[in-house]
Scaffold this active site. Sequence first.
Site, PDB file in Angstrom:
ATOM      1  N   ASP A   1      86.722  76.970 -42.415  1.00 57.67           N
ATOM      2  CA  ASP A   1      86.255  76.420 -41.237  1.00 57.67           C
ATOM      3  C   ASP A   1      84.196  76.311 -41.177  1.00 57.67           C
ATOM      4  OD1 ASP A   1      89.447  76.851 -41.639  1.00 57.67           O
ATOM      5  OD2 ASP A   1      89.286  78.006 -39.754  1.00 57.67           O
ATOM      6  N   ALA A   2      84.619  77.452 -41.581  1.00 60.22           N
ATOM      7  CA  ALA A   2      82.534  77.494 -41.515  1.00 60.22           C
ATOM      8  C   ALA A   2      82.361  75.888 -41.894  1.00 60.22           C
ATOM      9  CB  ALA A   2      82.346  78.655 -42.202  1.00 60.22           C
TER      10      ALA A   2
ATOM     11  N   TYR B   1      83.622  73.100 -42.772  1.00 56.04           N
ATOM     12  CA  TYR B   1      84.355  71.808 -41.829  1.00 56.04           C
ATOM     13  C   TYR B   1      83.253  72.007 -40.351  1.00 56.04           C
ATOM     14  CZ  TYR B   1      86.954  69.771 -38.572  1.00 56.04           C
ATOM     15  OH  TYR B   1      87.514  68.472 -37.494  1.00 56.04           O
ATOM     16  N   ASP B   2      83.239  73.534 -39.982  1.00 53.02           N
ATOM     17  CA  ASP B   2      82.234  73.704 -38.909  1.00 53.02           C
ATOM     18  C   ASP B   2      80.979  72.945 -38.906  1.00 53.02           C
ATOM     19  OD1 ASP B   2      84.836  74.192 -37.378  1.00 53.02           O
ATOM     20  OD2 ASP B   2      83.661  76.517 -37.171  1.00 53.02           O
TER      21      ASP B   2
ATOM     22  N   SER C   1      91.125  77.862 -26.080  1.00 56.67           N
ATOM     23  CA  SER C   1      91.121  78.382 -27.538  1.00 56.67           C
ATOM     24  C   SER C   1      89.892  79.600 -26.871  1.00 56.67           C
ATOM     25  CB  SER C   1      89.783  77.552 -28.209  1.00 56.67           C
ATOM     26  OG  SER C   1      88.866  76.656 -27.480  1.00 56.67           O
ATOM     27  N   LEU C   2      89.285  80.131 -27.846  1.00 54.55           N
ATOM     28  CA  LEU C   2      89.476  81.251 -27.613  1.00 54.55           C
ATOM     29  C   LEU C   2      87.498  81.631 -27.476  1.00 54.55           C
ATOM     30  CD1 LEU C   2      91.820  84.100 -28.364  1.00 54.55           C
ATOM     31  CD2 LEU C   2      90.628  83.325 -25.348  1.00 54.55           C
TER      32      LEU C   2
ATOM     33  N   GLU D   1      94.862  93.325 -28.788  1.00 56.14           N
ATOM     34  CA  GLU D   1      96.453  92.285 -29.320  1.00 56.14           C
ATOM     35  C   GLU D   1      95.713  91.753 -30.108  1.00 56.14           C
ATOM     36  OE1 GLU D   1      97.083  89.080 -26.637  1.00 56.14           O
ATOM     37  OE2 GLU D   1      97.695  90.566 -24.883  1.00 56.14           O
TER      38      GLU D   1
ATOM     39  N   LYS E   1      94.871  90.296 -33.694  1.00 57.90           N
ATOM     40  CA  LYS E   1      94.965  88.232 -33.648  1.00 57.90           C
ATOM     41  C   LYS E   1      95.384  87.539 -34.904  1.00 57.90           C
ATOM     42  CE  LYS E   1      91.250  84.515 -32.276  1.00 57.90           C
ATOM     43  NZ  LYS E   1      91.989  83.546 -33.489  1.00 57.90           N
TER      44      LYS E   1
ATOM     45  N   ASP F   1      96.621  85.017 -37.478  1.00 55.78           N
ATOM     46  CA  ASP F   1      96.089  83.754 -38.439  1.00 55.78           C
ATOM     47  C   ASP F   1      97.427  83.376 -38.556  1.00 55.78           C
ATOM     48  OD1 ASP F   1      94.477  82.401 -38.075  1.00 55.78           O
ATOM     49  OD2 ASP F   1      93.588  83.228 -40.077  1.00 55.78           O
TER      50      ASP F   1
ATOM     51  N   GLU G   1     102.507  83.446 -30.645  1.00 58.10           N
ATOM     52  CA  GLU G   1     101.761  82.822 -32.646  1.00 58.10           C
ATOM     53  C   GLU G   1     102.632  82.845 -33.261  1.00 58.10           C
ATOM     54  OE1 GLU G   1      98.546  82.036 -32.073  1.00 58.10           O
ATOM     55  OE2 GLU G   1      97.903  82.060 -33.688  1.00 58.10           O
TER      56      GLU G   1
ATOM     57  N   TYR H   1     102.511  86.143 -25.894  1.00 59.79           N
ATOM     58  CA  TYR H   1     101.037  86.919 -25.613  1.00 59.79           C
ATOM     59  C   TYR H   1     100.781  86.127 -24.707  1.00 59.79           C
ATOM     60  CZ  TYR H   1      98.934  83.501 -29.094  1.00 59.79           C
ATOM     61  OH  TYR H   1      98.449  82.285 -29.303  1.00 59.79           O
TER      62      TYR H   1
ATOM     63  N   LYS I   1      91.581  90.723 -23.563  1.00 61.48           N
ATOM     64  CA  LYS I   1      91.709  90.754 -22.176  1.00 61.48           C
ATOM     65  C   LYS I   1      91.713  91.406 -20.876  1.00 61.48           C
ATOM     66  CE  LYS I   1      95.146  87.409 -24.828  1.00 61.48           C
ATOM     67  NZ  LYS I   1      96.339  87.049 -24.546  1.00 61.48           N
TER      68      LYS I   1
ATOM     69  N   LYS J   1      85.446  88.972 -34.266  1.00 56.54           N
ATOM     70  CA  LYS J   1      86.780  89.277 -35.361  1.00 56.54           C
ATOM     71  C   LYS J   1      85.642  89.675 -35.996  1.00 56.54           C
ATOM     72  CE  LYS J   1      87.819  84.697 -34.816  1.00 56.54           C
ATOM     73  NZ  LYS J   1      87.453  83.668 -36.185  1.00 56.54           N
TER      74      LYS J   1
ATOM     75  N   CYS K   1      87.072  64.064 -67.332  1.00 56.01           N
ATOM     76  CA  CYS K   1      87.871  64.401 -66.563  1.00 56.01           C
ATOM     77  C   CYS K   1      89.242  64.556 -67.514  1.00 56.01           C
ATOM     78  CB  CYS K   1      88.829  63.349 -65.560  1.00 56.01           C
ATOM     79  SG  CYS K   1      90.514  64.011 -64.808  1.00 56.01           S
TER      80      CYS K   1
ATOM     81  N   CYS L   1      92.920  62.954 -67.558  1.00 55.08           N
ATOM     82  CA  CYS L   1      93.356  61.868 -68.009  1.00 55.08           C
ATOM     83  C   CYS L   1      92.140  61.579 -69.265  1.00 55.08           C
ATOM     84  CB  CYS L   1      92.834  60.525 -67.221  1.00 55.08           C
ATOM     85  SG  CYS L   1      91.692  60.094 -66.411  1.00 55.08           S
TER      86      CYS L   1
ATOM     87  N   CYS M   1      86.560  61.589 -61.280  1.00 54.25           N
ATOM     88  CA  CYS M   1      87.287  60.456 -62.559  1.00 54.25           C
ATOM     89  C   CYS M   1      86.778  59.743 -61.753  1.00 54.25           C
ATOM     90  CB  CYS M   1      88.775  61.808 -62.847  1.00 54.25           C
ATOM     91  SG  CYS M   1      89.707  60.097 -63.449  1.00 54.25           S
TER      92      CYS M   1
ATOM     93  N   CYS N   1      94.874  57.659 -64.133  1.00 57.49           N
ATOM     94  CA  CYS N   1      94.219  59.329 -64.206  1.00 57.49           C
ATOM     95  C   CYS N   1      95.996  59.803 -63.389  1.00 57.49           C
ATOM     96  CB  CYS N   1      93.687  60.061 -62.999  1.00 57.49           C
ATOM     97  SG  CYS N   1      93.392  61.616 -63.544  1.00 57.49           S
TER      98      CYS N   1
HETATM   99  S1  IVH Z   1      95.215  84.179 -25.804  1.00 54.00           S
HETATM  100  C1  IVH Z   1      93.585  81.680 -23.137  1.00 54.00           C
HETATM  101  N1  IVH Z   1      96.272  86.062 -27.757  1.00 54.00           N
HETATM  102  O1  IVH Z   1      93.846  82.863 -31.289  1.00 54.00           O
HETATM  103  C2  IVH Z   1      94.131  82.650 -24.047  1.00 54.00           C
HETATM  104  N2  IVH Z   1      95.299  83.718 -28.707  1.00 54.00           N
HETATM  105  O2  IVH Z   1      91.270  81.323 -30.728  1.00 54.00           O
HETATM  106  C3  IVH Z   1      94.181  81.465 -24.984  1.00 54.00           C
HETATM  107  N3  IVH Z   1      96.353  83.942 -30.851  1.00 54.00           N
HETATM  108  O3  IVH Z   1      95.129  79.219 -30.330  1.00 54.00           O
HETATM  109  C4  IVH Z   1      94.565  82.189 -26.354  1.00 54.00           C
HETATM  110  N4  IVH Z   1      95.823  86.162 -31.395  1.00 54.00           N
HETATM  111  O4  IVH Z   1      96.449  80.468 -31.980  1.00 54.00           O
HETATM  112  C5  IVH Z   1      95.222  84.831 -27.420  1.00 54.00           C
HETATM  113  N5  IVH Z   1      96.948  87.590 -29.142  1.00 54.00           N
HETATM  114  C6  IVH Z   1      96.623  86.379 -28.768  1.00 54.00           C
HETATM  115  C7  IVH Z   1      96.335  85.526 -30.181  1.00 54.00           C
HETATM  116  C8  IVH Z   1      96.135  84.476 -29.715  1.00 54.00           C
HETATM  117  C9  IVH Z   1      95.901  84.870 -31.970  1.00 54.00           C
HETATM  118  C10 IVH Z   1      95.282  82.604 -31.478  1.00 54.00           C
HETATM  119  C11 IVH Z   1      95.970  81.614 -30.550  1.00 54.00           C
HETATM  120  C12 IVH Z   1      94.415  80.360 -29.902  1.00 54.00           C
HETATM  121  C13 IVH Z   1      93.362  80.984 -30.840  1.00 54.00           C
HETATM  122  C14 IVH Z   1      92.388  80.942 -30.035  1.00 54.00           C
END
Ligand code: IVH
Length: 693
Positions: free
Chosen positions: A44-45, A47-48, A93-94, A127, A129, A131, A186, A238, A302, A326, A420, A423, A438, A444
């Site tokens: 992901d890093a 990609y970002d 998202s968060l 809570e 998190k 994956d 999730e 959640y 939250k 994280k 390769c 092949c 390749c 191939c």
């Molecule tokens: S709350 C507006 N709660 O994290 C709040 N998200 O980075 C929306 N995720 O897309 C999300 N555990 O897939 C929430 N306890 C949790 C979560 C959670 C995992 C994921 C979720 C979200 C992503 C955001």
Amino acid sequence: MSAPRKDVAALDAAEAAAELERLAREIAHHDRLYHTLDAPEISDANYDALRRRNSEIEARFPKLVRADSPSRRVGGAPETGFAKVRHLVPMLSLDNAFGTEEFAEFCIRARRFLGLAKDAPLACVGEPKIDGLSINLTYEDGRFVRGATRGDGTEGEDVTANLRTIKSVPTRLHGHAPARIEIRGEVFMTKADFLAMNEAQAKADQRLFANPRNAAAGSLRQLDPAITASRPLSLFAYAMGEASERVADTHWHYLQRLGDWGFSVNPLSKQLPDEAAAAAFQQTMAAERSGLKYDIDGVVYKIDDLGLQRRLGFVGRAPRWAIAWKFPAEQATTVLQGIHIQVGRTGALTPVAELEPVNVGGVLVARATLHNEDEIARKDIRIGDTVVIQRAGDVIPQVVSVVTERRPAGAEPYRVPEICPVCGSHAVRPPGEAVRRCTGGLICAAQRVERLIHFVSRPAFDIDGLGEKTIREFYDEGWLQGPADLFTLPSREAEIAAREGWGAVSAHNLSRAIAARRTIPLARFIYALGIRRIGEANARLLARHYGTFANWRTQMLAATTVGSEERQALGSILGIGPAIAEELADFSDEARNVEALDELARELTIEDVAPAQTADSELAGKTIVFTGALETMTRPEAKARAEALGAKVTDSVSKKTDFVVLGADAGSKARRAAELGVRTLTETEWRELAGLD
Ligand code: IVH
């Protein structure tokens, strides 16, 4: 991926345009791997970082923003197969916090926004998190009516039928429920289930999933719900979306209600009276992380009071009332026993570390990606080394660094094979690119299926009734090794007719569709070969330039010699350029590609590009001199065009010269033409005469 790229500030416009083109292609490729195939190749890093670079270049060169720019698309746009569903309330998202300080800043921002005292306690709920992938469940009058993936946050894919197969998704809510409510949670897979499933996939010779999250996503996004039902998926609820009536005053209370309605709520969730309690919870969860049955990559905090949540609202795509704190990536040390070269479906060679198996955060890791050869050189990774590896939860394990003090005597720097391993073709690395590839595209085994799919695609041979699925089926049957085998399919018509889902009519139609394509225009033929960077436009340029298959083939073979006239001419075709010329040369330089090409050509009638007929052309038999700079084409291209029309191109103007084409800043030759009374042409007149406009 990690090849050093020029600083954005140092790019000129042409470099920026080329770079934006590359990034658009690369990001689209990774989007597809991630969202459609659930099989990412990069972290992901990384990609970002690609997206960030794209945005930075666009910010500097706003005029160069492409119509297909990744910045105009959101990553997870649904592709095919499922109906789209609009969420009643968008799924956001968060924001992330990495460390105590960033978490403290989150609290400060919230207090400031609410006008609270600096030391006012902020009660939260923590809570784990997980994956997995977030989904949205809609209940009407207590019944489950619709379930969708997050998609781009506004619109997701309708996976209702699949969600119904998951035990922890209640079909009816217990007790009183609002008339309409959206519940978010999730969907995930445990580490053990993930490993067991991958083992089963390996046994069945099926694709492996990179991590539990992709396994969960791949399992949920199945067109056949029976497959989803066979996969061990769970759900923790959640969050809420739309609700037709108020259901709670605090998030904690809301979680209780979810439990009462029949949802599973993560039992580790905890009410935390203040920041210190949150920090302590973070510590506890970090310590317990590796012992949990599922992967977590942090804790979501939250703010508990829903009244405060409403006041805080959102900024951009994330709420001000929640944050994901994280964890650092999980690491371990082990020994690198060997390096294995994997060949991807597009011919990319990826070095993979073979490790002495080691437990990293509860998952046994025996392999890790090494990305590419620069990465190996940069970290000076050698076989026998003790290495630090890490799993960041959402990433294929990677080798972070080498513990050089523990390097065994005699360990040699690693050298990437230049052939390769699948092949035996040359594996080349174009200058400026990080990846070695390749060149045996047509032969191939690692690339065969992908090439066949490309070969029959709409802009290529466009064979009706032969899509990706059928190609895979016939390939598995052993009927298709290379593209030439497609033309043997009509001889199997009876066998095809007898297959499930076929029948005599479809099989016969397929035979006819294949027969109809035995005659094919040169441009389509060239495109169908799937040579890197030869898209439809470039294939057309080549076809127009070389006119016939025979001519193209001869010139390509001659162009394999660096510095040859043919190579130069190829690289000078406007729109082709030296880098693409090199790809073509690499392809032609592999003898077995040429064999496969000839085998194919024997099956076909490849149509010439209707040239402005030589004999008809006013230029036939004429002598031409070009002088000055042409705007619309390079000199070698103009020369090749004139020659194709039967003209002779010379350097100096004499009485025998028929035409002098004047480009910008034409000097002495223009004067000489005037003296001798030779006819001069502007570039526009030349283009007309050459049948180019
Ligand atoms: S709350 C507006 N709660 O994290 C709040 N998200 O980075 C929306 N995720 O897309 C999300 N555990 O897939 C929430 N306890 C949790 C979560 C959670 C995992 C994921 C979720 C979200 C992503 C955001």
